[in-house]
Design an enzyme around this catalytic site. Structure first.
Site: not given
Length: 425
Positions: A163, A205, A280
């Site tokens: 992402h 992911d 992230s």
């Protein structure tokens, strides 16, 4: 005679017992002269004489103990033994206190944090992504997003979240397209290195990008399967796009099942180390400075504090290896869509508990093996299953070309079917 008896009675104590309290109160006669005489005589006998006798006896005992070696040595030995025992008791108490102090001492915590940060920061990068945005009025613009990454090889391969580099989305007002440019900043290096996407995997992911540079410091990977709840951990990454930063905490839970915004489910490490936007794709590391997870998401909202999640590093190894080799993850594939039948739902439709086969894809493993719409899958390789997730968990442990045995119920009769897993298109 009668008068003398009366005097005698007057000099005696008068005791009165109270009926309700059971207490005894004592009063003296009011004849002062006789009381004074009696007090003088009693004082000499009861106080003075015993006092001088006690002094004399103590002198004899002390003299004997001092002058007789055997008695003196015995007394000294007893005294030393008693003192030693008391000292030992105090020592044990002190030792236990020291141990407890060490258990709760924070004296080494700072040194640990500094060492871990110094070791791992050269292996963490900041990522900046540029996106093209098309609006409802056909106007184009660009937007930036930040993330982090972990260097997994000295020649420029970097592991991050899908992402971070592949955040395409749309709404009725705008459409975010795939990233048009990705740049990477290394630790203590102001140069921006342009990166290219090697491979992405939406299901886990995860993604791998690469920059054209060698001599990088690859992160040391730890064993996420050996984690224990409560142990030290540190989150390292490009928080809020500010550059390299660290936060510390503990492992709050392991094997926590989470579902991300794209409805992907996976088992994650839960931590209370602060994970913010930009973290992230960064690293969750242990007290040895080894990467044990890839920071992925957090729960935020009213009443929520310190609930972040990281993908266990052990589960990423086969993924990033395939992304580097094939630019994708090759997964085994059955080729059905199913509905989970609960007891109540199964009873309503006169079926058994299991996975109802709703549709079958053309040319899939399921079609070739003879599975039909309306079948209910109840077992996979001898294990009872009731949900599609349970079937996928068994299937994902296999390789392309492996076989899997399914027990199905069709028209009220049980049947076993063996199918060969194909590669997921």
């Amino acid at each position: 005679m009668e008068e003398n008896n009366q005097e005698k009675k007057e000099t005696e104590f008068k005791s009165v017992k109270m009926d309700n309290t059971n207490q005894v109160y004592t009063s003296f006669d009011t004849n002062t002269n006789k009381k004074t005489k009696s007090s003088k005589t009693g004082f000499g006998k009861t106080v003075v004489l015993p006092f001088f006798c006690g002094i004399l006896g103590a002198g004899i005992v002390v003299g004997s103990c001092t002058c007789i070696p055997q008695v003196r040595d015995t007394l000294l030995k007893q005294f030393l033994t008693s003192t030693s025992s008391e000292s030992s008791s105090n020592t044990n108490s002190t030792t236990i206190q020291d141990i407890n102090t060490k258990l709760i001492s924070l004296s080494g915590f700072s040194d640990t944090s500094v060492s871990v940060a110094q070791k791992v920061k050269p292996s963490i990068v900041g990522i900046n992504v540029e996106y093209s945005i098309s609006t409802f009025f056909n106007r184009s613009s660009t937007a930036n997003a930040q993330g982090s990454g972990v260097i997994i090889s000295e020649d420029g391969y970097i592991l991050t979240n899908n992402h971070v580099v592949n955040s395409s989305s749309s709404s009725s007002y705008y459409n975010i397209e795939e990233a048009t440019k990705i740049t990477v900043k290394l630790y203590n290096d102001d140069t921006e290195y342009e990166a290219k996407i090697i491979g992405t995997d939406e299901q886990t992911d995860l993604a791998v990008i690469k920059i054209d540079k060698t001599g990088l410091t690859a992160a040391e990977l730890g064993d996420s399967d050996s984690l224990q709840v409560g142990e030290f951990c540190m989150a390292v990454g490009n928080a809020l796009g500010l550059g390299d930063s660290v936060t510390s905490g503990i492992i709050s839970a392991v094997n926590r099942e989470v579902t991300d915004s794209d409805n992907n489910k996976y088992l994650a490490i839960q931590t209370d180390a602060a994970i913010n936007s930009g973290n992230s794709g960064g690293a969750l590391v242990n007290s040895k400075g080894q990467v044990i997870g890839i920071n992925t998401l957090k729960i935020s909202g009213t009443g929520v504090e310190g609930v972040g999640f990281a993908i266990p590093i052990n589960s990423t190894k086969s993924i990033y290896e395939q992304l580097i080799q094939y630019s994708k993850v090759k997964r085994p594939y059955i080729g059905i869509t199913g509905i989970n039948l609960t007891e109540s739902l199964a009873k309503q439709n006169n079926l058994v508990v299991g996975i109802y086969v709703k549709s079958i894809e053309d040319f899939s493993s399921a079609e070739k093996a003879g599975i039909k719409v309306g079948d209910v899958i109840t077992e996979a390789d001898g294990t009872k299953i009731t949900t599609v997730d349970e079937l996928n968990e068994i299937k994902n442990k296999k390789n392309i070309g492996d076989t899997i045995k399914l027990k199905i119920t069709r028209d009220g009769k049980e049947k076993e079917i063996t199918l060969t897993l194909q590669e997921q298109p």
